[in-house]
Design a protein around this motif. Structure first.
Motif, mmCIF file in Angstrom:
data_model
loop_
_atom_site.group_PDB
_atom_site.id
_atom_site.type_symbol
_atom_site.label_atom_id
_atom_site.label_comp_id
_atom_site.label_asym_id
_atom_site.label_seq_id
_atom_site.Cartn_x
_atom_site.Cartn_y
_atom_site.Cartn_z
ATOM 1 N N SER A 116 30.976 55.985 64.743
ATOM 2 C CA SER A 116 30.104 55.948 63.571
ATOM 3 C C SER A 116 30.039 57.323 62.904
ATOM 4 C CB SER A 116 28.698 55.484 63.968
ATOM 5 O OG SER A 116 28.763 54.163 64.452
ATOM 6 N N LEU A 126 32.608 59.221 54.694
ATOM 7 C CA LEU A 126 31.767 58.912 53.538
ATOM 8 C C LEU A 126 31.133 60.179 52.987
ATOM 9 C CD1 LEU A 126 29.939 55.719 54.919
ATOM 10 C CD2 LEU A 126 31.860 55.784 53.336
ATOM 11 N N GLN A 134 20.230 57.559 49.394
ATOM 12 C CA GLN A 134 20.617 57.194 50.760
ATOM 13 C C GLN A 134 20.523 58.409 51.677
ATOM 14 O OE1 GLN A 134 24.515 55.730 49.717
ATOM 15 N NE2 GLN A 134 23.814 53.612 49.623
ATOM 16 N N THR A 140 25.966 53.924 59.216
ATOM 17 C CA THR A 140 26.663 52.664 59.435
ATOM 18 C C THR A 140 25.876 51.700 60.314
ATOM 19 O OG1 THR A 140 27.847 53.707 61.249
ATOM 20 C CG2 THR A 140 28.951 53.653 59.133
ATOM 21 N N TYR A 162 30.551 46.533 56.776
ATOM 22 C CA TYR A 162 31.601 46.892 55.838
ATOM 23 C C TYR A 162 31.124 48.043 54.962
ATOM 24 C CZ TYR A 162 33.774 42.648 57.438
ATOM 25 O OH TYR A 162 34.340 41.679 58.236
ATOM 26 N N LYS A 163 31.965 49.050 54.836
ATOM 27 C CA LYS A 163 31.631 50.229 54.035
ATOM 28 C C LYS A 163 32.734 50.463 53.019
ATOM 29 C CE LYS A 163 27.773 51.360 55.620
ATOM 30 N NZ LYS A 163 26.614 51.691 54.805
ATOM 31 N N TYR A 164 32.367 51.065 51.910
ATOM 32 C CA TYR A 164 33.300 51.218 50.801
ATOM 33 C C TYR A 164 33.316 52.656 50.322
ATOM 34 C CZ TYR A 164 32.602 46.276 51.025
ATOM 35 O OH TYR A 164 32.530 44.995 51.492
ATOM 36 N N ASP A 194 33.558 48.477 60.137
ATOM 37 C CA ASP A 194 33.058 49.267 61.264
ATOM 38 C C ASP A 194 32.696 48.288 62.369
ATOM 39 O OD1 ASP A 194 31.894 51.050 62.967
ATOM 40 O OD2 ASP A 194 30.099 51.383 61.746
ATOM 41 N N ASP A 245 27.854 46.830 49.253
ATOM 42 C CA ASP A 245 27.616 48.259 49.080
ATOM 43 C C ASP A 245 26.180 48.546 48.649
ATOM 44 O OD1 ASP A 245 27.739 47.452 46.339
ATOM 45 O OD2 ASP A 245 28.326 49.477 45.777
ATOM 46 N N LYS A 279 22.192 48.483 53.474
ATOM 47 C CA LYS A 279 22.859 48.430 54.770
ATOM 48 C C LYS A 279 22.707 47.115 55.536
ATOM 49 C CE LYS A 279 19.205 51.308 56.506
ATOM 50 N NZ LYS A 279 18.834 52.678 56.784
ATOM 51 N N ALA A 282 25.442 45.050 54.145
ATOM 52 C CA ALA A 282 26.770 45.497 54.595
ATOM 53 C C ALA A 282 27.251 44.681 55.780
ATOM 54 C CB ALA A 282 26.730 46.979 54.957
ATOM 55 N N THR A 310 32.116 47.142 44.667
ATOM 56 C CA THR A 310 31.069 48.152 44.545
ATOM 57 C C THR A 310 30.485 48.066 43.133
ATOM 58 O OG1 THR A 310 32.580 49.827 43.735
ATOM 59 C CG2 THR A 310 32.291 49.691 46.126
#
Lengths: 416, 301
Positions: free
Chosen positions: A17, A24, A34, A56, A73-75, A87, B138, B141, B144, B190
């Motif tokens: 993580s 990021l 954030q 994450t 899921y991260k972008y 992830d 996005d 969290k 996500a 996004t």
């Protein structure tokens, strides 16, 4: 610009993580609010810096326990490429989540803690990468800061990994020494490891060939929906809507419709207000055929000169994903693209101990078990082998008592 | 073999169309949840690409809080007229009048949370088995981690620990009676992708997305549009400001941002360099770190 989907295999202890958080953070993909939420959180590193891993960990239980349970899921994007990260959790009890995250990825990052080297879970993660046919692999030797950035340590780990890679027939394997915590070789090349002359992780990810576009000749399009406006002016309009799984369809191509086996020719390809000459892998289009054939959802339009296999008995690798064990006496549903039919697991050929890679005979299949089985389907499936064509060589099992997705299948052979 | 251009917007678009067609193929009574915001407007364009020249195999459903920006309602009615599809409106005011929900009081009162009840009632009344929404991973969290096909139990609840594995591009829409599935075709987009797509497709948007002068007040450090729906008192000083909105939620909880962006290109460059995320302008998410997770468990969009 295109998209690279990748997933990370490793446990929290390996700094997974933190690695994602670092990617990021160093690509400016964390927005001010954030970051503010992050700073006000009471989880900090020992030296008081922000714990990037929090970025994450989405669910409350995950934050409380400090572990990743589910796929997140991260972008992020750079000026070269858009990235989607799955992830995934690394512990053995979450094997199914890793399989889920890996199923859509075209690259895997395998994390190894430099202090521990190749351990049981490295073998497990690498096995899953080979099982799911991930094209590219980056092995990140992490926590180099904890071993004084030692080249000798790095070298001995990759020597050991190369043996495993060969055993598993992994193809494109790359190695990068990193420290996710300190940021070495993640985005910028580190000046603390001058002995390493390769690229940073991000530069590698920006350049690697994505293979998003399937260049095979295996033109396949499962029909999802038949468009029939049935208005006065479009009385005879019949368009077969679907997404091209693989290969290319051109105007006037001879095609076969499976399972019926009927033949026809592509008369017209439509995409909303356009009428292109060809439909390529990945594109969602509408196809019109010259002949009036009976086609409905669940049928597949394929290139008449490169037919898929058709069988009701298929040898497949199975990953079991449900808390309730496999029952070989009952019927399940199998979903292969838009086709759903009944099936049974008629035989368990072997199970794999994914920590040691040993195969052994088994009569039960429980959560996270992986092995080779024979699937017997009510209707024949028109499929390709998973290694030839991932999109047409995979399927899921559904338990019709619970409607849950209970298994992932990768087709390995038609049984004669 | 011919070469072709297939960039990231094409790929996202093709994936979303595939998902919409899976909904059409797998469900008896689907619906598309339409808020009048840019994400659901994008869904409508994607549905046109998925199903034209046929009709949509689902109606559009608007959960109307009664606290709308008039510009959004005008846009909605014009759009429905243009596309010729069916619109169903679920009214939060009606839920209040029927005593099913109680209007919040106090300075930060909002109808945002009340929408959930109206949404679930509307789903039950029309027996929708799938509701297509414009949520993206996005944004937040908890989102996500949510699946593209996200099963809700008969109480509308999301159980993050019992999510079905979602493998390859195979979506399992099998459900028991009473359950329904929320489907998110633009999960992998996004905010910037949505804007780039709107620009590429030349899609018209409600005017409040673009910079305009309007009367605002400052509330909890954010600019809120002055309106009869906001509980204001003598401490609230109304002033005029050049602003735009990044989402078009309930007027009582959607904050404005100061902006000079009058054209879509301005917005895209503003977002590219922006230091506040889109949901940062949603006061409903600020309640706690798990605010969204809790609302989703309760049946929220």
């Amino acid at each position: 610009m295109n998209i690279l989907k990748f997933f990370t295999a490793g446990s929290v202890d390996d700094g997974k993580s933190t690695l994602i958080g670092r990617l990021l953070y160093d690509t400016d993909s964390i927005l001010a609010d954030q970051l503010e939420a992050l700073q006000s959180s009471n989880r900090k590193n020992d030296d008081g810096t922000i714990d990037l891993a929090i970025l994450t960990d989405g669910l409350r239980a995950e934050r409380e326990q400090g572990i990743t349970i589910d796929v997140a899921y991260k972008y992020f994007q750079t000026d070269k490429r858009k990235f989607i990260i799955a992830d995934t959790p690394g512990h053995i009890q979450y094997t199914r989540n890793m399989v889920t995250g890996a199923s859509t990825a075209n690259l895997a990052i395998i994390l190894i803690d430099a202090r521990n080297g190749v351990v049981e879970q490295t073998i497990r993660h690498s096995y899953l990468v080979s099982l799911l046919g991930i094209k590219h692999i980056v092995v990140c030797i992490n926590k180099m800061d904890m071993v004084d950035y030692s080249e000798a340590v790095y070298q001995s780990i990759i020597d050991k990994y190369k043996v495993l890679a060969q055993q598993l027939k992994l193809k494109d394997v790359n190695y990068i020494p990193v420290s996710a915590l300190k940021g070495d070789n993640i985005v910028q090349n580190s000046d603390r490891m001058e002995w390493y002359d390769g690229e940073s992780l991000l530069h590698f990810l920006e350049k690697v060939d994505t293979d998003n576009l399937d260049k095979s000749q295996l033109a396949r399009m499962p029909v999802q929906w038949v468009i029939r406006p049935q208005t006065d002016e479009l009385h005879d309009y019949r368009g077969y809507a679907g997404r091209v799984l693989s290969g290319t369809f051109n105007l006037n191509d001879k095609v076969t419709i499976l399972p019926s086996g009927a033949s026809s020719t592509i008369e017209r390809i439509e995409f909303f207000d356009q009428a292109p000459d060809a439909a390529h892998a990945g594109q969602s289009v509408t196809i019109h055929l010259k002949d009036d054939v009976d086609i409905s959802r669940g049928d597949t339009i394929v290139n008449a000169t490169a037919l898929p296999q058709e069988s009701k008995l298929i040898e497949a690798d199975l990953c079991w994903m449900d808390g309730r064990a496999l029952d070989t006496s009952i019927m399940y549903l199998i979903q292969h693209n838009s086709k759903v039919t009944k099936c049974k697991i008629s035989e368990i050929l072997h199970k794999v101990d994914i920590n040691t890679l040993e195969k052994h005979a088994a009569d039960e299949f429980k959560l996270n078990d992986i092995g080779r089985v024979i699937v017997k389907t009510a209707d024949a499936l028109a499929f390709d082998l998973y290694d030839d064509n991932r999109a047409n060589g995979s399927a899921i099992l559904i338990d019709s008592r619970t409607n849950l997705t209970v298994g992932a299948l990768m087709f390995r052979a038609a049984v004669e | 073999m011919s070469t072709y251009n297939f960039d990231y917007l094409d790929e996202l678009e093709a994936e979303a169309i595939h998902i919409l067609r899976e909904v059409a193929g797998q469900f008896e009574k689907p619906a598309l949840l339409f808020s009048g915001g840019k994400d659901s407007i994008t869904l409508v364009r994607l549905a046109e690409k998925a199903f034209r020249p046929g009709k949509f195999p689902f109606p559009l459903v608007h959960i109307d809080t009664g606290h709308n920006f008039q510009e959004t309602i005008d846009y909605r009615d014009k759009m429905i007229e243009r596309i010729g599809e069916r619109l169903i409106v679920g009214s939060v005011q009606e839920s209040i009048d029927q005593g099913k929900v109680v209007e919040q009081t106090g300075k930060n009162a909002s109808r945002n949370a009340l929408q959930t009840v109206t949404l679930l009632d509307t789903i039950a009344k029309y027996q929708f088995d799938a509701c297509i929404g414009g949520a993206r991973r996005d944004e937040e969290k908890a989102r996500a981690k949510e699946r593209i096909f996200s099963v809700r139990d008969e109480f509308g609840q999301w159980d993050p620990k019992r999510q079905r594995p979602e493998l390859w591009n195979i979506y399992n829409g099998k459900i028991h009676k009473g359950e329904n599935v929320r489907v998110f075709p633009i999960s992998n987009w996004t905010e910037l992708d949505v804007w780039n797509y709107i620009r590429r497709e030349n899609i018209e948007l409600p005017s409040i997305y673009f910079a305009h002068e309007r009367e605002v007040i400052t509330r909890n450090g954010q600019l809120m549009a002055a309106s009869p729906f906001l509980n204001m008192d003598d401490e609230d000083i109304v002033f005029r400001k050049q602003v735009r909105f990044r989402t078009v939620g309930d007027m009582s909880c959607t904050a404005a941002v100061e902006s000079e962006a009058v054209l879509i290109d301005d917005i895209i460059s503003e977002i590219s360099s922006s230091k506040i995320s889109e949901r940062g302008a949603r006061m409903d998410d600020k309640v706690s770190e798990a605010a969204m997770e809790d609302r989703k468990k309760g049946g929220y969009f």
